[in-house]
Design a protein around this motif. Structure first.
Motif, short mmCIF file in Angstrom:
data_model
loop_
_atom_site.label_atom_id
_atom_site.label_comp_id
_atom_site.label_asym_id
_atom_site.label_seq_id
_atom_site.Cartn_x
_atom_site.Cartn_y
_atom_site.Cartn_z
N GLU A 4 0.78 -1.18 -0.01
CA GLU A 4 -0.05 -0.05 0.27
C GLU A 4 0.93 1.12 0.24
OE1 GLU A 4 -2.70 -2.22 3.01
OE2 GLU A 4 -1.04 -1.42 3.71
N SER A 5 0.20 2.20 -0.56
CA SER A 5 0.70 3.54 -0.39
C SER A 5 -0.15 4.60 -0.54
CB SER A 5 2.18 3.73 -1.35
OG SER A 5 1.50 3.73 -2.94
N GLY A 6 0.18 5.96 -0.02
CA GLY A 6 -0.64 7.19 -0.45
C GLY A 6 -1.27 7.73 0.80
N SER B 191 -2.99 3.59 -2.99
CA SER B 191 -2.65 2.60 -3.95
C SER B 191 -2.26 1.35 -3.40
CB SER B 191 -1.65 2.94 -4.90
OG SER B 191 -1.82 4.39 -5.40
N CYS B 192 -2.82 0.18 -4.12
CA CYS B 192 -2.30 -0.95 -3.53
C CYS B 192 -1.96 -1.94 -4.68
CB CYS B 192 -3.66 -1.80 -2.97
SG CYS B 192 -3.04 -3.48 -2.05
N THR C 232 -2.09 1.44 6.01
CA THR C 232 -1.67 2.84 5.80
C THR C 232 -2.69 3.91 6.55
OG1 THR C 232 -0.80 4.55 4.26
CG2 THR C 232 -2.63 3.46 3.52
#
Length: 121
Positions: free
Chosen positions: A6-8, A21-22, A115
């Protein structure tokens, strides 16, 4: 082994936007994918999901504000979050229900590491 990265996440003022995002590693078949969120002391709740046929689901509290989308052959999942509210503050987890190998009998659940999303007034 399946990995969901994950990010964001981050901090934003109320009314702002974030996009999560994943990215899923290799898999054979995707039954469903989505985002959950959790705050301390509460159970994890489903925010949004998409099934293999493209049917999407949204928690009532995010309808009209959050949009779920997929890309990269369904390996990347996005959650566009607009008009964020204080109540959206939580750790957001990417979830996937998939078969790692074609020979697997059924789909199994996998989770990202989470996240943090923090919305302040």
């Amino acid at each position: 082994q399946v990995q969901l990265v994950e990010s964001g996440g981050g901090s934003v003022q109320a009314g702002g936007s974030l996009k999560l995002s994943c990215v899923a590693s290799e898999f054979a078949y995707l039954c469903g994918m989505g985002w959950y969120r959790q705050v301390p002391g509460k159970t994890r709740e489903l925010v949004s999901s998409i099934s293999n046929d493209g049917t999407t689901h949204y928690h009532d509290s995010v309808k009209g504000r959050f949009t779920l989308s997929q890309d990269n052959g369904k390996k990347t999942l996005y959650l566009q979050m607009n008009s964020l509210k204080n109540g959206d503050t939580a750790v957001y987890y990417c979830w996937a229900d998939l078969r790692f190998r074609h020979s697997d009998y059924r789909c199994q659940n996998y989770w990202g590491q989470g996240t943090q999303v923090t919305v302040s007034s």
